[in-house]
Structure formats: structure tokens, C-alpha cells
Enzyme design. Structure first.
Site, short mmCIF file in Angstrom:
data_model
loop_
_atom_site.label_atom_id
_atom_site.label_comp_id
_atom_site.label_asym_id
_atom_site.label_seq_id
_atom_site.Cartn_x
_atom_site.Cartn_y
_atom_site.Cartn_z
N ARG A 50 14.03 23.18 -12.82
CA ARG A 50 14.32 22.37 -13.99
C ARG A 50 13.46 21.14 -13.87
O ARG A 50 13.21 20.65 -12.78
CB ARG A 50 15.78 21.92 -14.00
CG ARG A 50 16.74 23.06 -14.09
CD ARG A 50 18.16 22.52 -13.97
NE ARG A 50 19.07 23.60 -13.61
CZ ARG A 50 20.35 23.43 -13.31
NH1 ARG A 50 20.87 22.22 -13.31
NH2 ARG A 50 21.10 24.46 -13.00
N ASP A 52 12.85 17.14 -15.60
CA ASP A 52 13.43 16.11 -16.46
C ASP A 52 12.54 15.82 -17.65
O ASP A 52 11.36 16.20 -17.66
CB ASP A 52 13.61 14.82 -15.65
CG ASP A 52 14.83 14.87 -14.75
OD1 ASP A 52 15.77 15.62 -15.06
OD2 ASP A 52 14.84 14.15 -13.73
N TYR A 111 5.12 20.86 -6.22
CA TYR A 111 5.00 19.75 -7.16
C TYR A 111 3.78 18.90 -6.85
O TYR A 111 3.34 18.82 -5.69
CB TYR A 111 6.24 18.84 -7.10
CG TYR A 111 7.44 19.36 -7.86
CD1 TYR A 111 7.60 19.09 -9.21
CD2 TYR A 111 8.43 20.10 -7.22
CE1 TYR A 111 8.71 19.55 -9.91
CE2 TYR A 111 9.55 20.56 -7.90
CZ TYR A 111 9.68 20.27 -9.26
OH TYR A 111 10.77 20.72 -9.95
N ARG A 198 10.41 12.19 -7.26
CA ARG A 198 10.21 10.84 -7.82
C ARG A 198 10.80 9.77 -6.90
O ARG A 198 10.29 8.64 -6.83
CB ARG A 198 10.80 10.77 -9.22
CG ARG A 198 9.99 11.60 -10.23
CD ARG A 198 10.74 11.83 -11.53
NE ARG A 198 11.10 10.57 -12.15
CZ ARG A 198 11.93 10.48 -13.20
NH1 ARG A 198 12.46 11.58 -13.73
NH2 ARG A 198 12.22 9.30 -13.71
#
Lengths: 249, 249
Positions: A50, A52, A111, A198
Site C-alpha cells: 500500500r 500513502d 523502495y 519516510r
């Protein structure tokens, strides 16, 4: 229902994220709307991860169940036709069996986080990077990052909204490199906690700015306390790069 | 009036082009509006080149005359503050003398054209590339491009609206290379005719598709006839890369 494995590239800026939500339009909803239009029946999409709101994907793997059997190229081109108003595009589509699952079969997720290290705000890369105007010590950030590799309780780097059963995860890899005007953080793990990347990047930038020492990252990790985390980096610099799977499909 | 040499990055998508026009907002107008707000007086900007609507700049060199003397960093940051609603950003600013001219002192201009060679339309690179779905023969395009190097009458590759006094220009360099999913065309010349790069690229893509032979490019060039040109490539893939100057400033 026939199932297809797809890879999706998207600009996360206008979406409320990958996951269907009541407060905005998601990539999942865009895919399901397109699948429904294409197959004249219900469609269900599930992603490897998922993301954001504002987070991008270079190649998010997903599966989509649609009502009708179609050639895979027709699925790819048809989904793209019906999604043409949105910045999301299906790169590949392949038929898979019912028991292939984009989320549960995934063995590793990758990522990328892009920081633009310069004084002037981005024009060509608006919403694609996090611009940091101050000088950054890349070597110190790499030293701080090294403390995060391996199996740890990552409570410090986990959003209060995280739905994962356990805060213990294994970070397989994290690298910090300079690419022209940019600094790239690359991370790989079987799975990540909500806001983990993050939170890592925001914390490491504190090290880069000289406000934290590399060892402060270890202290924050060992605190296993959300309040020990640095500021969370903005969504705009984050990209889901790809998902790995064991079995040939 | 104090003069500053600046380098400007911009996303050309929402602009009517570099040059001030009555039918839309230009980069020049954005800079002059920002310069006027910053210096509380008239401001005039002049670029090394002009770009059409939708064409981008990685670093367009320009000069801007403003009413007040200010530190160069204040000019850069102040222009960026007042242009913050627009996708244009001043990368550098330096004071220069009155007789330094961004257009007339420029000795060479460099352009890049980006083609995205894949089936799926771009999401992350929407408005940043020209997507071509069919296979392209890069070697054949390079052979065709070689015919364009040197001093020629480029009437074939010149827009009907071109204001240049002569169609004779010297193309110093053109390269065609594969960069991942993209094909990059890089061109350098002292000056270019209106639509020259997009006319070159559109024509070379015909060669890449196998519709033209490399030698057809030579025939088209020698025809010195606008109707011999291939279709003009779209603005979205074109970037003004940089301008060269002889004198140290």
C-alpha cells in the site's frame, strides 16, 4: 473470475493512496473502475503493497480479477484506455492462477526515496522529490543507516496508524548514494511498517544536517519509542520500485 | 538598471512558451512579474533561446534587468518566491555588466529530445516525453541523423512561422542513444530555426519505424522544401539543456 498479474506505474500526487478510501480517489479504485468498464462486471484489485497519498510507484505489482477471460494485451491496453484520465498506467499484464496473490506471494519489496539537494525548489521534478536546501553529509547518513539493517523492533519508525501485527521486521538493505543533484535512499525488505521508509529518511536527514550523530540513530532504534523518531519525510520523494516473487508465474 | 545573468529551469506544460504573448502566460512574463514585485519597478528579461508552449528547460540562460541593486542570492531567492505559483525556478543568479546579453553573447545552444519507447503511456513522465509504442531502429536513426550535421540550408526543417533571416545554419552535433526505456536525441548548434529540433526528431522517427531509409533524410534535406519534412514531433519531449558563452562573466 480470471486473474491477471499486472505492474502499475503511477504518479501518487492526485490519489489518496493505493488503497480504496472514502475520502478520495485511489489507484485501486481507478483500476477496479477500469476493470469493471472493460469486462462489464465487477473487478477486484490487490496490490503487493500500500502506498500513502502522494507516494509514487515505478512498478507496483498487483492482481486484478475481472469478469471475462481476455488476452493479456487486451487487459493491459483496455485498463489503460479506461484509466486515461488518471496518472496511472498498466505496464504489463499476464494471466495467473487463482491462488497467485500479489500481496501474500510477495517475498521482497523495494523502495526508493529521492532527495533533491539544492537551493532552488524543483520545477521539472515538482511533487517527485523532497527538496532539501541545506548541505547534507552523505557519508554520515550512510553510517546512520547501517544501524537499521537486520531484524529489529522498529516501533520508533512506525506510524501510530500502523496495522501490522508486530513491529519486528527485517531490513535487508539500505543504501545512500549521490546521483547528480539528488541523494537516493534504496531500501529492501520482505515487508515494511506504515511510514517506515519516510521515518527512516526523515531521521537520516537529521544526521545529514549534522543535528544528529550516526550513533543517535542506534539510540533512537533501541528506544523502541515513536517519540524518538526524527521528522517524517514528505510523501513526494517516495517510490515503490518493485516487488519480488519466488515462483515463476 | 542592474543586470543579472540567471539560469531558469521550467516545466513548459502550462506556459505559452518562453516569449511574452497575448494568448497565455509565458516564462518571460513570470520572470518579469517576479522581478517587478521584487524590485518595486519595471523588470525586463531576455532568454538565450525561445521555446514553444510545452517545451521545457533544464537550464535556460537569461538576463534580467531590475530596478534595484541587490545581492545575487536575494535576486535568485526573491524571483523564486514571487514565481512560486508557477513551475519555473531560478537555479543561479550573478551580476553582469550592461553589455552582457543572454541572446547575442551566446555561442552555442544545446537541446535534448526524449522519446519513451514503450506500449504503456507515461504516468510519472506525463508531459515530459514523447511516447512511441512501435519498435524503433536506433542505428538507422543515427545514420539518418548523420546527414544533418554541418552547414546546410535547413528550409525543410523550418516552421512556416520562422523569423530567422536565413535558413542556413550549422548543426555541430546530433546523437541518438538508448537510455533504458528512452531514446535521447542530443543536438548542439550556435542557433536553431523555429521547430528545427522537433522537425528533425519527427523525421528521424520515420526512419526508426522503417518507413523511411536513412538516405531519405538526405533527400529531404536537399529538397529544401518544407513539405519534404516528416511529421513534427510533439513539444512535450523537448528540453532546452543549456547555453554556452565565451567570456567569463
Amino acid at each position: 473470475m480470471p486473474r491477471y498479474r499486472i505492474e502499475v506505474e503511477y504518479d501518487g500526487t492526485p490519489f489518496c493512496g493505493w488503497q480504496r478510501q472514502s475520502n478520495g480517489y485511489s489507484v485501486q479504485e481507478a483500476l477496479e473502475d477500469a476493470g469493471a468498464a472493460l469486462s462489464q462486471g465487477p473487478a477486484m484489485a490487490m496490490g503487493a503493497g500500500r502506498t500513502d497519498s502522494g507516494v509514487h510507484a515505478i512498478a507496483m505489482t498487483a492482481h486484478i480479477d475481472i469478469e471475462k477471460d481476455m488476452p493479456a494485451d487486451t487487459v493491459r491496453d483496455g485498463l489503460n484506455f479506461y484509466m486515461r484520465a488518471h496518472p496511472a498506467t498498466v505496464l504489463t499484464a499476464e494471466p495467473v492462477s487463482d491462488d497467485w496473490h500479489a500481496r501474500f506471494c510477495c517475498t521482497q519489496r523495494h523502495y526508493l526515496y529521492r532527495v533533491l539537494r539544492r537551493r532552488a525548489r524543483p520545477a521539472l521534478l515538482a511533487n517527485r522529490v523532497w527538496q532539501v536546501a541545506s548541505p547534507l553529509d552523505v557519508e554520515a547518513m550512510a553510517q546512520g543507516a547501517a544501524h537499521l539493517v537486520g531484524k529489529h523492533d522498529f516501533t520508533t519508525f512506525r506510524s501510530a496508524n500502523c496495522q501490522s501485527a508486530s513491529p519486528v521486521k527485517t531490513l535487508n538493505e539500505i543504501s545512500v548514494t549521490t546521483e547528480g543533484e539528488e541523494i537516493h535512499f534504496r531500501l529492501s525488505a520482505r515487508s515494511f511498517l506504515h511510514n517506515q521508509v519516510r521515518s527512516f529518511v526523515g531521521t537520516l536527514i537529521q544526521v545529514g544536517l549534522g543535528k544528529w550523530t550516526p550513533d543517535n540513530v542506534k539510540t533512537a532504534l533501541e528506544a523502541a519509542d515513536r517519540t524518538a523518531c526524527g521528522p517524517v519525510a514528505p510523501a513526494s520523494g517516495l517510490y515503490f520500485v518493485k516487488a519480488d516473487y519466488d515462483e515463476p508465474i
